[in-house]
Scaffold this active site. Structure first.
Site, PDB file in Angstrom:
ATOM      1  N   LEU A   1      10.927 -20.602  -4.018  1.00  0.00           N
ATOM      2  CA  LEU A   1       9.963 -19.711  -3.369  1.00  0.00           C
ATOM      3  C   LEU A   1       8.655 -19.842  -4.120  1.00  0.00           C
ATOM      4  CD1 LEU A   1       9.205 -17.194  -1.503  1.00  0.00           C
ATOM      5  CD2 LEU A   1       9.902 -15.775  -3.439  1.00  0.00           C
TER       6      LEU A   1
ATOM      7  N   ASP B   1       0.826  -1.200   0.000  1.00  0.00           N
ATOM      8  CA  ASP B   1       0.000   0.000   0.000  1.00  0.00           C
ATOM      9  C   ASP B   1       0.870   1.264   0.000  1.00  0.00           C
ATOM     10  OD1 ASP B   1      -2.652   1.222   2.235  1.00  0.00           O
ATOM     11  OD2 ASP B   1      -2.331   1.444   0.078  1.00  0.00           O
TER      12      ASP B   1
ATOM     13  N   HIS C   1       3.179   3.434  -8.792  1.00  0.00           N
ATOM     14  CA  HIS C   1       3.027   1.980  -9.029  1.00  0.00           C
ATOM     15  C   HIS C   1       4.300   1.408  -9.648  1.00  0.00           C
ATOM     16  CE1 HIS C   1      -1.059   2.091  -7.730  1.00  0.00           C
ATOM     17  NE2 HIS C   1      -1.457   2.887  -8.701  1.00  0.00           N
TER      18      HIS C   1
END
Lengths: 251, 317
Positions: B204, B93, B110
């Protein structure tokens, strides 16, 4: 005359100087930071005192009406200290909070609800629809919840929707299994309380310990520390900070 | 109240450390800084076997740069390998606010956020975190201005295209959760291709939550169970918590419930993310905006996680 031994000793002493310097530096930084911790602790205590005593005026005029529904999560071991829970609820009554949901995973507070409601003269047990009711200045509505109102309630709600699906016939899953229907089903199984605006966690771990997940979409979550060390100033500050929050709800 | 917030500058770092660390940890961190932006000297062995030193920028400079994961990285001072979280979830955020503070359009925020994500993935691989779930786009985000939504969809496509090879090379498996039917067809195809391409990787597991809603996840799980009851696969009496967990969108993961949730930008809520899965997850709310969330801030979150006394209820989630 300079001997080999004296040269070796001097070299050893010179070689030790960097690690000695590092040790001194470590000690000094450690000391500075320890002093910082102490000062911070004192500042926290002073701030709490000033808030509790009413010296900080901004905490006098909290728009507590913005806090429509407050949830308190308590670690189940801490929840056995009913007097602490009562003190916390009394503070909330003094602040003017009207609707409170008390949660501990084992249901210790739920089992003690009669005692709690009896000892708080102006409290009543939550019933569905109460969140919309207008209360006088002193009354507080308290909802008691536990693990059985969390995931277990979602299981019961799912079962209820499944039974409805069976009665409707084939291929009606899209109509039955919606978020709105799930919310209704949770009310039907007795776990349909409103979504809290603010959730205060009293316990050692900074997690909500299984509070009903369905109700936590946009709830502000604040960790308050163990119930043993609860402070009125911290409580007031958390509520005040909440009233300043502006949510976009993802938009 | 124990504050939950932290930020980048040293002054605020000390404040946050005071809440989450002991003096020794802070002293170690200050004497051995491990900030991702510092220029690091690396010793490399050339083809002739002669060791030489080369300068190496600590942070990737462009979206298409090769990730530097050639050497296993020891954990920063103060972190214990046995206490590392297995599954970290992140709510990324603050991109738009970061851009606004600099007088830039939201799109710049972004794009800057992509750098933070790249670094986080790199660190998770290096430090042995098994699952990383990132909240890229919520179901409520569809209500944002169309221009911003279109830009985000385009950004997801560009990043996935440019990074897929690097991600695959580092052994990262990609999965997505959320309502993909609302995504542009081209993005749907790309995500499906990425999942297929990386499905055998095991370093991962990165789960990208895109067009995701925690409530919808629970509802859809119950719907899937209903279909299984209708088909006679299970009985009505068999429905329990484990069954619902087994039908959630994260059920394919080795560790479906996060141990640690990090949310940046100072907001203190879950925003409809992994509602069921977060029952006993440690919550770390960082003041830092996502584009500024780097190695230092991640280490701080891990320190806080390791130091916090973790207690579960008597029944595990």
């Amino acid at each position: 005359m300079v001997t080999t031994d004296s040269i070796r000793r001097s070299s050893a002493r010179i070689a030790q100087m960097p690690s000695f310097a590092l040790s001194v530096l470590w000690f000094l930084i450690h000391l500075v930071i320890s002093i910082f911790f102490i000062v911070l602790g004192i500042a926290d205590a002073v701030e709490n005192y000033l808030i509790s005593s009413g010296f900080l005026k901004r905490y006098d005029a909290i728009n507590v009406g913005k806090l429509r529904y407050l949830a308190i999560v308590v670690d189940s071991e801490d929840a056995m200290q009913i007097n602490k829970a009562l003190k916390l609820l009394q503070w909330l009554t003094d602040i003017g909070v009207k609707h409170v949901c008390l949660y501990d995973s084992e249901g210790v507070l739920k089992k003690s609800k009669e005692i709690i409601l009896e000892r708080l003269s102006c409290a009543k047990l939550y019933e569905e629809g109460d969140e919309k009711s207008v209360l006088d200045s002193k009354t507080m509505i308290i909802e008691f919840t536990s693990q059985s109102d969390g995931k277990e309630a979602l299981v019961r709600a799912a079962n209820l929707l499944l039974k409805r699906l069976r009665s409707l016939g084939e291929n009606q899953e899209e109509k039955i299994f919606t978020e709105a229907q799930m919310t209704e089903a949770l009310k039907a199984v007795g776990s349909g309380g409103p979504e809290p605006d603010l959730l205060l966690v009293y316990g050692p771990a900074r997690c909500h310990l299984g509070f009903p997940a369905w109700r936590l979409r946009y709830t502000e979550i604040v960790h308050m520390g163990p119930l043993d060390s609860m402070k009125y100033g911290s409580l007031l500050k958390s509520i005040y900070n909440f009233t300043l929050v502006r949510q976009n709800y993802g938009k | 109240m124990l504050p939950l917030r932290s930020s980048v500058s040293l002054e605020k770092k000390l404040l946050s450390f005071s809440r989450n660390s002991c003096p020794s940890t802070i002293t170690q961190s200050l004497l051995f800084p491990s900030h991702g932006r510092l220029v690091q000297l690396k010793t490399a062995v050339s083809a002739t076997g002669v060791a030489h030193r080369e300068d190496d920028k600590g942070v990737n400079t462009g979206m298409a740069s090769t990730w530097d994961l050639s050497e296993p990285e020891p954990l920063p001072p103060g972190l214990l390998r046995e206490l590392m979280p297995r599954h970290v979830a992140v709510v990324m955020d603050g991109n738009a606010r970061w851009a606004r503070r600099r007088g830039l359009p939201a799109s710049s925020g972004h794009e800057a956020g992509v750098q933070s994500l790249r670094e986080l993935i790199e660190l998770c691989v290096k430090w042995g975190i098994r699952v990383l779930t990132v909240f890229a786009f919520s179901s409520e985000n569809w209500f944002r201005p169309k221009g911003e939504v279109d830009f985000l969809m385009g950004l997801f496509e560009r990043v996935m295209e440019s990074e897929l090879q690097n991600i695959h090379r580092q052994g990262v498996q990609i999965s997505t959760i959320g309502d993909s039917s609302k995504l542009p067809k081209s993005l749907q195809k790309l995500l499906s291709r990425a999942e297929q391409y990386t499905k055998d990787n095991s370093q991962l597991h990165m789960i990208v939550a895109i067009s995701y809603s925690g409530r919808s996840d629970i509802t859809q799980a119950c719907k899937r169970i209903a279909r299984k009851v209708k088909d006679g696969v299970i009985c009505l009496e068999d429905i329990d918590e484990k069954l619902i967990e087994g039908e959630l969108e994260t059920s394919f993961s080795d560790f479906p419930s996060p141990d640690l949730l990090i949310r940046t930008s100072g907001e203190l809520r879950l925003s409809n993310f992994l509602l069921w899965q977060l029952a006993y997850t440690e919550l770390f709310f960082a003041q830092t905006l996502w584009p500024d969330f780097r190695k230092t801030e991640f280490v701080e979150a891990l320190h806080s996680f390791q130091q916090r006394q973790r207690r579960y209820g008597s029944r595990n989630s």
